[in-house]
Scaffold this motif. Structure first.
Motif, short mmCIF file in Angstrom:
data_model
loop_
_atom_site.label_atom_id
_atom_site.label_comp_id
_atom_site.label_asym_id
_atom_site.label_seq_id
_atom_site.Cartn_x
_atom_site.Cartn_y
_atom_site.Cartn_z
N GLU A 198 50.09 27.43 47.04
CA GLU A 198 49.87 28.37 45.95
C GLU A 198 48.64 29.25 46.18
N VAL A 199 47.71 28.79 47.02
CA VAL A 199 46.54 29.61 47.35
C VAL A 199 46.76 30.35 48.67
N ILE A 200 47.24 29.61 49.66
CA ILE A 200 47.35 30.16 51.02
C ILE A 200 48.44 31.23 51.14
N ALA A 201 49.61 30.97 50.54
CA ALA A 201 50.72 31.91 50.73
C ALA A 201 50.43 33.30 50.15
N PRO A 202 49.96 33.41 48.90
CA PRO A 202 49.65 34.75 48.38
C PRO A 202 48.53 35.43 49.16
N LEU A 203 47.58 34.65 49.65
CA LEU A 203 46.48 35.21 50.44
C LEU A 203 47.02 35.85 51.72
N LEU A 204 47.95 35.15 52.37
CA LEU A 204 48.56 35.70 53.58
C LEU A 204 49.34 36.97 53.25
N TYR A 205 50.11 36.90 52.19
CA TYR A 205 50.94 38.05 51.80
C TYR A 205 50.07 39.28 51.54
N GLU A 206 49.00 39.07 50.77
CA GLU A 206 48.09 40.18 50.46
C GLU A 206 47.50 40.80 51.72
N ASN A 207 47.35 39.98 52.75
CA ASN A 207 46.78 40.47 54.00
C ASN A 207 47.83 40.94 55.00
N GLY A 208 49.05 41.10 54.52
CA GLY A 208 50.09 41.71 55.35
C GLY A 208 50.92 40.74 56.18
N ASN A 218 60.40 26.08 48.31
CA ASN A 218 59.18 26.01 47.51
C ASN A 218 58.27 27.21 47.80
N LEU A 219 58.11 27.52 49.08
CA LEU A 219 57.27 28.65 49.47
C LEU A 219 57.82 29.96 48.90
N TYR A 220 59.13 30.13 48.97
CA TYR A 220 59.75 31.34 48.45
C TYR A 220 59.50 31.48 46.95
N SER A 221 59.59 30.38 46.21
CA SER A 221 59.39 30.48 44.77
C SER A 221 57.91 30.64 44.40
N VAL A 222 57.01 30.16 45.24
CA VAL A 222 55.57 30.39 45.01
C VAL A 222 55.25 31.87 45.16
N LEU A 223 55.84 32.50 46.19
CA LEU A 223 55.51 33.89 46.49
C LEU A 223 56.17 34.90 45.56
N GLU A 224 57.41 34.62 45.18
CA GLU A 224 58.19 35.57 44.36
C GLU A 224 58.20 36.97 44.97
N LYS A 225 58.45 37.05 46.26
CA LYS A 225 58.53 38.35 46.94
C LYS A 225 59.85 38.43 47.70
N GLU A 226 60.42 39.63 47.71
CA GLU A 226 61.71 39.81 48.38
C GLU A 226 61.55 40.03 49.89
N VAL A 271 72.12 29.61 53.70
CA VAL A 271 71.52 30.60 54.61
C VAL A 271 72.16 31.96 54.34
N LYS A 272 73.47 31.95 54.19
CA LYS A 272 74.20 33.19 53.96
C LYS A 272 73.75 33.89 52.68
N GLU A 273 73.49 33.08 51.66
CA GLU A 273 73.13 33.65 50.35
C GLU A 273 71.67 34.11 50.26
N ASN A 274 70.82 33.65 51.17
CA ASN A 274 69.38 33.95 51.06
C ASN A 274 68.88 34.67 52.31
N SER A 275 68.73 35.97 52.20
CA SER A 275 68.39 36.75 53.40
C SER A 275 66.96 36.47 53.88
N TRP A 276 66.14 35.86 53.04
CA TRP A 276 64.77 35.53 53.46
C TRP A 276 64.74 34.31 54.38
N LEU A 277 65.83 33.58 54.40
CA LEU A 277 65.86 32.30 55.12
C LEU A 277 66.28 32.50 56.57
N ILE A 278 65.42 32.05 57.49
CA ILE A 278 65.72 32.11 58.92
C ILE A 278 65.95 30.69 59.42
N MET A 279 67.14 30.44 59.94
CA MET A 279 67.45 29.08 60.39
C MET A 279 67.14 28.91 61.88
#
Ligand SMILES: *Cc1c(COP(=O)(O)O)cnc(C)c1O
Length: 351
Positions: free
Chosen positions: A44-54, A68-76, A92-100
């Motif tokens: 909850e601290v690390i993921a948004p920090l990374l996102y903010e920094n690109g 869990n990470l995807y729901s913490v970030l709430e970013k597409e 996997v098919k339904e979630n384009s953010w997911l890389i298997m």
């Protein structure tokens, strides 16, 4: 400090500093590994920090961690690489953010036939660790299949673990050969260096470096970079102070006579214990209060007790694991384990 409770304070500046340091050292972008709750530092601290920094691509071990990470970030616009094989191809098919990760020849065929885009796949080649990954006897089948179908993937990777110099170079060479044979333009991401791999090897073919431990400024035996900065502090306030003379016979559950108070007569109580993942093994180790070292004499489930001098008062800040590397060595525990073990009831807070 409210209620003198404990928290893991994350020095955001140090985390970003470490990442930039590693990137500069190798001239490659970091692909951050966030498994095990970002090595105990708190998604909850690390993921948004990374996102903010690109940083918008991340690696985790398990599907549940990815979700869990995807729901913490709430970013597409993020990509989360899950290292363990995923059974539910529908997910996997339904979630384009997911890389298997593709860990077997059969998984590749199955996923392609199920209609999953190779842009949601990252091929893992195994060079003899036997944990995960396409095995050597299937390399040529996989290569011909990819060439025949002319597939373009999200990525290709392998893992160096903590190999010796000779084996490491062999893996890098064999991996490079495979990427060259397939053509590196087929892959957005090409990576193989965990923290140790970053310090010990150069891999010209790689597009990214893939550190975990080093981003947090933590060390492992044999290789580390002294310039990196510890990111977390485990801190809280003194909750209570008692003079030993006012106690009956015990400090928590230990007979006073069995406790070496180092000449001090005051016992400070702090609200953290083995129920919080602050291991009983820490008994006898040192903490820092007002820039001075004091000994932890007792650890119970919810509280710990420290022998302190007269200058220490209720509310003073206590820093446990001020130097986690030193603590780990004293306790003969891997430093990463100590942080990861700190229970989630201890809040992770950015600062
Ligand atoms: C855990 C892991 C990493 C990160 O390893 P560190 O030693 O913490 O840097 C990188 N790649 C893979 C595949 C991993 O499982």
């Amino acid at each position: 400090m409210e209620n003198n409770s404990f928290k893991i304070a994350i020095k955001k500046e140090n985390y970003i500093y470490n990442i930039k340091y590693l990137e500069k050292m190798k001239n490659k972008k970091v692909l951050p590994v966030l498994k095990a709750n970002a090595y105990g530092h708190g998604l909850e601290v690390i993921a948004p920090l990374l996102y903010e920094n690109g940083y918008k691509d991340y690696v985790v071990a398990r599907l549940t961690e990815g979700e869990n990470l995807y729901s913490v970030l709430e970013k597409e616009d993020v990509k989360i690489i899950v290292l363990e094989s995923i059974k539910s191809l529908q997910k996997v098919k339904e979630n384009s953010w997911l890389i298997m990760a593709i860990n077997k020849y059969e998984e590749l065929i199955e996923a392609i036939e199920f209609g999953i885009s190779p842009m949601q796949m990252k091929l893992k080649f195994d060079f003899g660790f036997g944990r995960n990954g396409i095995v050597a006897e299937d390399f040529s089948k996989v290569i011909s299949y990819i060439k025949e179908k002319d597939l373009k993937f999200f990525g290709i990777y392998t893992h160096l673990f903590s190999v010796d110099q000779k084996f490491g170079i062999e893996i890098i060479n064999r991996f490079t050969e495979i990427v060259n044979e397939l053509g590196k333009e087929r892959f957005v991401q090409i990576d193989l260096q965990n923290s140790m791999g970053i310090f010990k090897f150069d891999c010209p073919i790689a597009t990214h470096i893939r550190p975990g431990i080093a981003m947090y400024g933590l060390r492992e035996e044999g290789y580390y970079e002294p310039q990196l900065r510890q990111v977390f502090k485990l801190i809280g306030g003194i909750a209570e102070i008692r003079n030993v003379k006012t106690l009956s016979k015990y400090i928590a559950y230990a007979p006073i006579n069995d406790c070496d108070l180092g000449g001090y007569t005051n016992i400070a109580k702090v609200k953290i214990g083995y129920g919080d993942g602050f291991l009983k093994k820490n008994e006898g180790s040192k903490c820092i209060i007002n820039n001075k070292e004091f000994k932890i004499i007792q650890i119970s489930m919810d509280n710990s007790f420290i022998a302190v001098d007269e200058n220490v008062v209720i509310g003073d800040e206590v820093n446990l694991y001020s130097d986690i590397w030193k603590s780990g060595n004293e306790l003969e525990i891997k430093t990463t384990e100590l942080v990861i073990l700190v229970d989630r009831r201890i809040e992770r807070v950015g600062e």
